[in-house]
Design a protein around this motif. Structure first.
Motif, PDB file in Angstrom:
ATOM      1  N   PHE A  18       0.830  -1.205   0.000  1.00 26.57           N
ATOM      2  CA  PHE A  18       0.000   0.000   0.000  1.00 26.57           C
ATOM      3  C   PHE A  18       0.862   1.252   0.000  1.00 26.57           C
ATOM      4  CE2 PHE A  18      -1.852   3.412   2.579  1.00 26.57           C
ATOM      5  CZ  PHE A  18      -2.940   3.751   1.785  1.00 26.57           C
ATOM      6  N   LEU A  19       1.860   1.299   0.888  1.00 26.86           N
ATOM      7  CA  LEU A  19       2.719   2.481   1.000  1.00 26.86           C
ATOM      8  C   LEU A  19       3.534   2.702  -0.278  1.00 26.86           C
ATOM      9  CD1 LEU A  19       3.971   2.138   4.691  1.00 26.86           C
ATOM     10  CD2 LEU A  19       2.278   3.762   3.796  1.00 26.86           C
ATOM     11  N   PHE A 138      10.483   9.992  10.375  1.00 28.64           N
ATOM     12  CA  PHE A 138       9.324   9.109  10.223  1.00 28.64           C
ATOM     13  C   PHE A 138       9.680   7.775   9.574  1.00 28.64           C
ATOM     14  CE2 PHE A 138       7.742  13.511  10.016  1.00 28.64           C
ATOM     15  CZ  PHE A 138       7.097  13.516  11.234  1.00 28.64           C
ATOM     16  N   PHE A 139      10.610   7.800   8.608  1.00 30.78           N
ATOM     17  CA  PHE A 139      11.005   6.577   7.926  1.00 30.78           C
ATOM     18  C   PHE A 139      11.623   5.584   8.915  1.00 30.78           C
ATOM     19  CE2 PHE A 139      13.758   3.904   5.307  1.00 30.78           C
ATOM     20  CZ  PHE A 139      12.917   3.581   4.264  1.00 30.78           C
ATOM     21  N   HIS A 162      20.442  11.750   6.029  1.00 34.40           N
ATOM     22  CA  HIS A 162      19.107  11.740   6.620  1.00 34.40           C
ATOM     23  C   HIS A 162      18.520  13.140   6.506  1.00 34.40           C
ATOM     24  CE1 HIS A 162      21.439   8.520   8.576  1.00 34.40           C
ATOM     25  NE2 HIS A 162      20.323   7.836   8.403  1.00 34.40           N
ATOM     26  N   TRP A 163      17.379  13.233   5.813  1.00 32.87           N
ATOM     27  CA  TRP A 163      16.737  14.528   5.623  1.00 32.87           C
ATOM     28  C   TRP A 163      15.279  14.492   6.058  1.00 32.87           C
ATOM     29  CZ3 TRP A 163      19.697  12.981   1.138  1.00 32.87           C
ATOM     30  CH2 TRP A 163      20.837  13.766   0.897  1.00 32.87           C
ATOM     31  N   SER A 164      14.843  15.556   6.665  1.00 27.27           N
ATOM     32  CA  SER A 164      13.425  15.825   6.829  1.00 27.27           C
ATOM     33  C   SER A 164      12.960  16.485   5.524  1.00 27.27           C
ATOM     34  CB  SER A 164      13.195  16.792   7.995  1.00 27.27           C
ATOM     35  OG  SER A 164      13.809  18.041   7.700  1.00 27.27           O
ATOM     36  N   SER A 165      11.672  16.755   5.398  1.00 29.03           N
ATOM     37  CA  SER A 165      11.181  17.461   4.209  1.00 29.03           C
ATOM     38  C   SER A 165      11.827  18.839   4.095  1.00 29.03           C
ATOM     39  CB  SER A 165       9.656  17.595   4.257  1.00 29.03           C
ATOM     40  OG  SER A 165       9.066  16.322   4.165  1.00 29.03           O
ATOM     41  N   THR A 183       4.518  14.737   0.702  1.00 30.75           N
ATOM     42  CA  THR A 183       4.999  13.799   1.711  1.00 30.75           C
ATOM     43  C   THR A 183       4.101  12.566   1.837  1.00 30.75           C
ATOM     44  OG1 THR A 183       3.859  15.095   3.405  1.00 30.75           O
ATOM     45  CG2 THR A 183       6.215  15.534   3.086  1.00 30.75           C
ATOM     46  N   PRO A 184       4.114  11.680   0.835  1.00 27.99           N
ATOM     47  CA  PRO A 184       3.408  10.410   1.009  1.00 27.99           C
ATOM     48  C   PRO A 184       4.198   9.552   2.004  1.00 27.99           C
ATOM     49  CG  PRO A 184       4.580  10.421  -1.076  1.00 27.99           C
ATOM     50  CD  PRO A 184       4.767  11.777  -0.468  1.00 27.99           C
ATOM     51  N   PHE A 185       3.650   9.344   3.163  1.00 32.95           N
ATOM     52  CA  PHE A 185       4.341   8.659   4.261  1.00 32.95           C
ATOM     53  C   PHE A 185       4.932   7.333   3.795  1.00 32.95           C
ATOM     54  CE2 PHE A 185       4.435   5.695   7.799  1.00 32.95           C
ATOM     55  CZ  PHE A 185       5.078   6.432   8.768  1.00 32.95           C
ATOM     56  N   PRO A 186       6.198   7.058   4.124  1.00 34.30           N
ATOM     57  CA  PRO A 186       7.161   7.839   4.897  1.00 34.30           C
ATOM     58  C   PRO A 186       8.245   8.495   4.030  1.00 34.30           C
ATOM     59  CG  PRO A 186       7.805   5.533   4.966  1.00 34.30           C
ATOM     60  CD  PRO A 186       6.605   5.634   4.051  1.00 34.30           C
ATOM     61  N   TRP A 187       7.879   9.012   2.867  1.00 33.40           N
ATOM     62  CA  TRP A 187       8.840   9.631   1.969  1.00 33.40           C
ATOM     63  C   TRP A 187       8.547  11.108   1.755  1.00 33.40           C
ATOM     64  CZ3 TRP A 187       6.866   4.704   0.725  1.00 33.40           C
ATOM     65  CH2 TRP A 187       7.809   3.669   0.711  1.00 33.40           C
ATOM     66  N   THR A 188       9.529  11.794   1.200  1.00 37.45           N
ATOM     67  CA  THR A 188       9.354  13.165   0.710  1.00 37.45           C
ATOM     68  C   THR A 188       9.595  13.148  -0.789  1.00 37.45           C
ATOM     69  OG1 THR A 188      10.146  14.169   2.773  1.00 37.45           O
ATOM     70  CG2 THR A 188      10.224  15.541   0.797  1.00 37.45           C
ATOM     71  N   ILE A 189       8.722  13.811  -1.533  1.00 36.98           N
ATOM     72  CA  ILE A 189       8.905  14.032  -2.965  1.00 36.98           C
ATOM     73  C   ILE A 189       9.091  15.529  -3.161  1.00 36.98           C
ATOM     74  CG2 ILE A 189       7.867  13.904  -5.269  1.00 36.98           C
ATOM     75  CD1 ILE A 189       6.229  11.497  -4.260  1.00 36.98           C
ATOM     76  N   LEU A 190      10.191  15.899  -3.793  1.00 35.27           N
ATOM     77  CA  LEU A 190      10.495  17.298  -4.071  1.00 35.27           C
ATOM     78  C   LEU A 190      10.538  17.521  -5.575  1.00 35.27           C
ATOM     79  CD1 LEU A 190      13.153  19.553  -2.468  1.00 35.27           C
ATOM     80  CD2 LEU A 190      13.221  19.214  -4.930  1.00 35.27           C
ATOM     81  N   VAL A 191       9.844  18.554  -6.034  1.00 34.58           N
ATOM     82  CA  VAL A 191       9.905  18.959  -7.437  1.00 34.58           C
ATOM     83  C   VAL A 191      10.674  20.260  -7.483  1.00 34.58           C
ATOM     84  CG1 VAL A 191       8.598  19.605  -9.494  1.00 34.58           C
ATOM     85  CG2 VAL A 191       7.681  17.864  -7.927  1.00 34.58           C
ATOM     86  N   GLY A 192      11.758  20.266  -8.257  1.00 40.36           N
ATOM     87  CA  GLY A 192      12.590  21.460  -8.377  1.00 40.36           C
ATOM     88  C   GLY A 192      12.727  21.889  -9.826  1.00 40.36           C
ATOM     89  N   GLU A 193      12.966  23.174  -9.996  1.00 36.95           N
ATOM     90  CA  GLU A 193      13.183  23.735 -11.337  1.00 36.95           C
ATOM     91  C   GLU A 193      14.579  24.342 -11.395  1.00 36.95           C
ATOM     92  OE1 GLU A 193      10.909  26.519 -14.638  1.00 36.95           O
ATOM     93  OE2 GLU A 193      10.093  26.357 -12.607  1.00 36.95           O
ATOM     94  N   LYS A 194      15.270  24.042 -12.473  1.00 35.90           N
ATOM     95  CA  LYS A 194      16.660  24.462 -12.645  1.00 35.90           C
ATOM     96  C   LYS A 194      16.743  25.993 -12.700  1.00 35.90           C
ATOM     97  CE  LYS A 194      20.539  23.360 -15.725  1.00 35.90           C
ATOM     98  NZ  LYS A 194      20.906  22.483 -16.837  1.00 35.90           N
TER      99      LYS A 194
END
Length: 196
Positions: A18-19, A138-139, A162-165, A183-194
């Motif tokens: 599920f996760l 959290f992870f 080890h990073w927090s969001s 932040t879909p538990f227990p991960w962080t997804i970051l979208v960045g633009e150059k």
């Protein structure tokens, strides 16, 4: 012969399934929202993310690179139609500005020099990066509560960063403007633009 990543993605544990499925759905949705034509998965493992992107028709060209020949070999067995090759995230085998978006999922936490890898991601993308990392603490807590890595208080033996969001956002700002954090538990997804 399998890898830890393969075991994770092929787990029969319903909570873990599920996760992971929820995480991959979020990752694919964030990638799709960028409308990229050419996508690199830097640290593609056996190609599970690339296969999800292909199934959902996200991107016209999908390429994967991973340092582990074992992962690439297994990936070719289970996803023979995918373009995956061996290579290092420290020295990606592509010209500058080759991809519209570069995904680097569950890689940076394993690296002794993530800043060097971040520079390579910025070099090969024309515009976007999508970075995922375990959301700490959290992870580790989730691992500990399910009895995994108890002697290390839930920390994976291969995780050296080890990073927090908030922490991964601060780190990514060295090369990118942070456009979104999810932040879909227990991960962080970051979208960045150059930065141009």
């Amino acid at each position: 012969m399998t890898t830890d990543n393969f075991k994770k993605h092929s787990s029969k544990n319903p909570l873990q399934r599920f996760l992971i499925d929820r995480f991959l759905d979020a990752l694919v949705a964030e990638t799709e929202a960028l409308h990229p034509g050419k996508i690199l998965d830097a640290g593609c493992g056996e190609g599970f993310t690339l296969e999800k992107l292909r199934q959902r028709a996200v991107g016209q060209v999908l390429v994967g690179v991973d340092i582990q020949q074992r992962a690439i070999g297994l990936g070719h067995e289970i996803h023979s139609h995918l373009d995956m090759q061996q290579g290092s995230v420290y020295e990606l085998p592509f010209k500058d500005d080759t991809f519209d978006a570069v995904i680097c999922s569950e890689v940076l936490e394993h690296l002794e020099d993530p800043k060097k890898a971040l520079g390579e991601l910025a070099r090969v993308t024309k515009r976007y990066v999508i970075i995922t990392v375990p959301n700490e603490p959290f992870f580790r807590l989730a691992n500990f509560l399910r009895g995994k890595n108890m002697s290390r208080l839930g920390n994976d033996i291969e995780h050296v960063q080890h990073w927090s969001s908030r922490g991964i956002a601060e780190f990514a700002r060295k090369e990118f403007e942070v456009r979104k954090i999810r932040t879909p538990f227990p991960w962080t997804i970051l979208v960045g633009e150059k930065r141009i």
